[in-house]
Design an enzyme around this catalytic site. Structure first.
Site, PDB file in Angstrom:
ATOM      1  N   SER A  93      35.311  29.376  47.771  1.00 21.45           N
ATOM      2  CA  SER A  93      36.360  30.265  47.300  1.00 21.45           C
ATOM      3  C   SER A  93      36.245  30.450  45.795  1.00 21.45           C
ATOM      4  O   SER A  93      35.170  30.189  45.218  1.00 21.45           O
ATOM      5  CB  SER A  93      37.737  29.699  47.686  1.00 21.45           C
ATOM      6  OG  SER A  93      38.758  30.655  47.480  1.00 21.45           O
ATOM      7  N   ASN A  94      37.297  30.892  45.158  1.00 21.53           N
ATOM      8  CA  ASN A  94      37.299  31.073  43.701  1.00 21.53           C
ATOM      9  C   ASN A  94      38.716  30.862  43.192  1.00 21.53           C
ATOM     10  O   ASN A  94      39.633  30.621  43.974  1.00 21.53           O
ATOM     11  CB  ASN A  94      36.762  32.463  43.333  1.00 21.53           C
ATOM     12  CG  ASN A  94      37.604  33.563  43.943  1.00 21.53           C
ATOM     13  OD1 ASN A  94      38.748  33.765  43.577  1.00 21.53           O
ATOM     14  ND2 ASN A  94      37.022  34.271  44.906  1.00 21.53           N
ATOM     15  N   GLY A  95      38.906  30.962  41.902  1.00 23.38           N
ATOM     16  CA  GLY A  95      40.175  30.592  41.267  1.00 23.38           C
ATOM     17  C   GLY A  95      41.199  31.706  41.164  1.00 23.38           C
ATOM     18  O   GLY A  95      42.173  31.574  40.417  1.00 23.38           O
ATOM     19  N   ALA A  98      39.721  38.982  44.805  1.00 23.84           N
ATOM     20  CA  ALA A  98      38.458  38.379  44.382  1.00 23.84           C
ATOM     21  C   ALA A  98      37.745  37.921  45.651  1.00 23.84           C
ATOM     22  O   ALA A  98      37.938  36.803  46.131  1.00 23.84           O
ATOM     23  CB  ALA A  98      38.719  37.205  43.448  1.00 23.84           C
TER      24      ALA A  98
END
Ligand code: CTP
Ligand code: CA
Length: 218
Positions: free
Chosen positions: A33-35, A99
């Protein structure tokens, strides 16, 4: 005393917003995943609803309350997001603030992976490009807005995305700049239009930036 007339300029319009990160399963307890916190996308959905639009918000896993008057559809993976987006692809205005993970484990395990002695290599596949898919089917009168979060050569990358995904506008923000990008409460955005327009939105709360984006694109 003056009473401000509420801005109902999006009454009768359908606005589709994507927001937050996606999660791509490695096994039942792990993911890529990402932030992304989803703040910018939720602010856009809230702002569009305040202007009277019917708003569908496709939300990745985030800890945010659904803005008033917004229809929220929770998604997890890029594949989920594509499916949900295609179901609402007739929207008058699409704003893609999610995102989306560009890669997903090619063969997620249905059992928890056990560690071995050596290192692990994960094979990854490309995920679908949701916004580019909507761009391929863009209909007359529909407006598509993308985001480009860049660390370097932002202007060039943003313009390339505008072309490649058949967008009308792209909102460029620079990760690493103070007060902008992922995890920041504020943002600074340069909006670049297909027709050569350029709108500088100075650093402000994401709610104020959302209003400025709608002023420009809607
Ligand atoms: N996007 C999308 N689906 C993807 C990847 C991106 O809908 N699989 C959307 C994002 O929501 C954003 C825009 O496309 O509005 C640009 O995303 P970005 O990650 O900046 O661009 P990419 O085309 O993925 O290029 P790269 O990550 O290599 O910079
Ligand atoms: Ca990407």
């Amino acid at each position: 005393t003056e009473v401000e007339t509420p801005d109902r300029s999006l009454a009768g319009r359908h606005v589709l917003v994507t927001a937050g990160p996606t999660r791509e399963a490695i096994d039942p307890v792990r993911f890529l995943s990402n932030g992304s916190t989803g703040t910018m996308g939720f602010a856009l959905a809230a702002a569009a609803a305040r202007r009277g639009a019917r708003v569908t918000l496709l939300a990745g896993p985030v800890r945010l309350d659904t803005p008033p008057g917004v229809e929220r559809v929770d998604i997890v993976s890029a594949d989920d997001l594509l499916e949900a987006a295609l179901a609402h692809a007739d929207a008058d205005l699409v704003i893609a603030a999610a995102a989306v993970s560009d890669y997903a484990p090619a063969a997620p395990s249905d059992r928890k992976l056990k560690k071995g002695e050596g290192d692990l290599t994960l094979a990854l596949r490309r995920t679908p490009d949701v916004l580019a898919t909507l761009g391929e089917r863009k209909r007359d009168g529909q407006t598509l807005v993308g985001f480009a979060l860049e660390t370097h050569d932002g202007e060039t990358h943003a313009r390339n995305k505008l072309e490649r995904k058949n967008l009308d506008w792209i909102a460029l923000n620079v990760q690493g700049e103070a007060g902008a990008g992922m995890g920041s409460a504020t943002n600074r955005v340069t909006l670049i239009g297909r027709d050569g327009a350029r709108v500088e939105i100075p650093t402000a709360s994401k709610a104020a930036v959302a209003d400025a984006i709608l002023d420009a694109v809607a």
